[in-house]
Design an enzyme around this catalytic site. Structure first.
Site, PDB file in Angstrom:
ATOM      1  N   HIS A 171       0.850  -1.197   0.000  1.00  0.00           N
ATOM      2  CA  HIS A 171       0.000   0.000   0.000  1.00  0.00           C
ATOM      3  C   HIS A 171       0.880   1.240   0.000  1.00  0.00           C
ATOM      4  O   HIS A 171       1.979   1.256   0.576  1.00  0.00           O
ATOM      5  CB  HIS A 171      -0.921  -0.007   1.224  1.00  0.00           C
ATOM      6  CG  HIS A 171      -2.009   1.005   1.170  1.00  0.00           C
ATOM      7  ND1 HIS A 171      -1.804   2.326   1.509  1.00  0.00           N
ATOM      8  CD2 HIS A 171      -3.320   0.906   0.809  1.00  0.00           C
ATOM      9  CE1 HIS A 171      -2.935   2.996   1.368  1.00  0.00           C
ATOM     10  NE2 HIS A 171      -3.873   2.158   0.940  1.00  0.00           N
ATOM     11  N   GLU A 241      -3.786   2.532  -7.325  1.00  0.00           N
ATOM     12  CA  GLU A 241      -4.104   3.632  -6.407  1.00  0.00           C
ATOM     13  C   GLU A 241      -3.094   4.770  -6.605  1.00  0.00           C
ATOM     14  O   GLU A 241      -2.010   4.760  -6.026  1.00  0.00           O
ATOM     15  CB  GLU A 241      -4.122   3.162  -4.953  1.00  0.00           C
ATOM     16  CG  GLU A 241      -2.913   2.354  -4.498  1.00  0.00           C
ATOM     17  CD  GLU A 241      -2.707   2.402  -2.994  1.00  0.00           C
ATOM     18  OE1 GLU A 241      -3.630   2.776  -2.263  1.00  0.00           O
ATOM     19  OE2 GLU A 241      -1.586   2.094  -2.552  1.00  0.00           O
TER      20      GLU A 241
END
Length: 327
Positions: A171, A241
């Protein structure tokens, strides 16, 4: 002499009467065997779900057509709040099931590690009560090692034994703390070894007019899967993302999401061939909410969503699931 024939007749009658009874007794277990044959597949399915399936995805961890991943990050502040969010999500899913909506949708909750056991326990209890709640669980991060002196780390194997089926890997917030592309590759390898489905996050920090950011973007993808076998590419999920969209007022356009989706598949095709590359699910994450979820999924051609902020707002998240189920 006259009596004997009568006795013989009685005996023959009694034998003839007993014969059907004997046949009935023999036929009864046959009927039971037939019933057991019908029931056995269901029993065998349960056994398959409960046991580990090395090298293959188990029935429970088969990646759904539309995957919605709720990354709670370091939220909420208390266990009671976490239970409230979960209960609202469960009620929404139960309602959709009754309305026969969202059958192609799978929800993965990634709560903070300390809440994991309580959250999973509540879902398992609901399943035992025949509440068809299609919720799976994932962890927000895994350690590279399996066991050992790694204070504060939780391995993929430990996560799997606790009931996790997915793991977010790489992430942007982890990368910002120093996680390298090489570390991400090791975590992807560890996740697959423990039979977790890794959700690999990739995305650019910023864009430039020359398109140089795409070089780093491609590098993230290639290194992330550099340690896995070609057959394992079908057992991973990517999440696009862009860093500048996380926590922003709005997500990037559906057109940009579509372009990155195509680029990821093009890179994977170059590495593993078209057939395998096109089986990989690609999610989008970054300022997703109920108002833009449909546009992202259907116009951006995303295979699902990685949701942060909206996933800890019970009403917002419920509305998002309802919107996706309506299409």
């Amino acid at each position: 002499m006259k009596k004997s024939p009568k006795r013989l007749k009685k005996k023959t009658v009694s034998r003839s009467k007993n014969k059907p009874n004997r046949r009935n007794k023999k036929s009864e277990p046959k009927k039971q065997n037939k019933k057991s044959k019908v029931k056995s597949p269901a029993k065998s399915i349960k056994k398959v779900v409960q046991t580990k399936n090395k090298g293959k995805l188990s029935i429970e961890t088969k990646i759904p057509e539309l995957l919605v991943v709720a990354n709670w990050k370091m939220n909420p502040a208390t266990l009671d709040e976490a239970k409230m969010i979960l209960n609202t999500t469960k009620r929404t899913i139960a309602t959709l099931k009754k309305e026969r909506k969202g059958n192609n949708m799978g929800i993965v909750l990634c709560p903070p590690a300390v809440f994991f056991g309580d959250m999973r326990g509540k879902v398992e209890n609901s399943r035992n009560q025949k509440n068809n709640s299609s919720i799976s669980f994932g962890v927000q991060n895994i350690g590279i090692g399996e066991t050992g002196s790694f204070t504060g780390e939780v391995s993929a194997a430990i996560s799997k034994s606790a009931g996790a089926q997915y793991s977010i890997v790489g992430h942007s917030e982890r990368r910002a703390m120093g996680e390298t592309n090489e570390a991400v590759a090791l975590k992807v390898e560890a996740a697959l070894r423990a039979e977790l489905i890794p959700i690999i996050c990739v995305g650019e920090a910023k864009k430039d007019e020359q398109g140089l950011f795409l070089i780093d973007f491609e590098k993230q993808i290639r290194i992330a899967v550099s340690r896995i076998k070609p057959i394992d590419i079908e057992r991973i999920v990517f999440a696009y993302e862009p860093l500048y969209a996380i926590g922003a007022a709005q997500a990037v356009t559906a057109h940009q999401i579509y372009e990155r989706n195509v680029l990821i598949k093009k890179i994977l095709t170059d590495m593993y061939g078209k057939e395998r590359a096109f089986k990989v699910k690609i999610l989008y994450g970054g300022s997703v909410d109920a108002s833009n979820a449909i546009d992202i999924v259907f116009n951006g051609n995303a295979g699902g969503l990685l949701i942060g902020r909206a996933s800890i707002k019970p009403e917002e998240f419920s509305q998002l699931l309802k919107n996706l189920s309506s299409r």
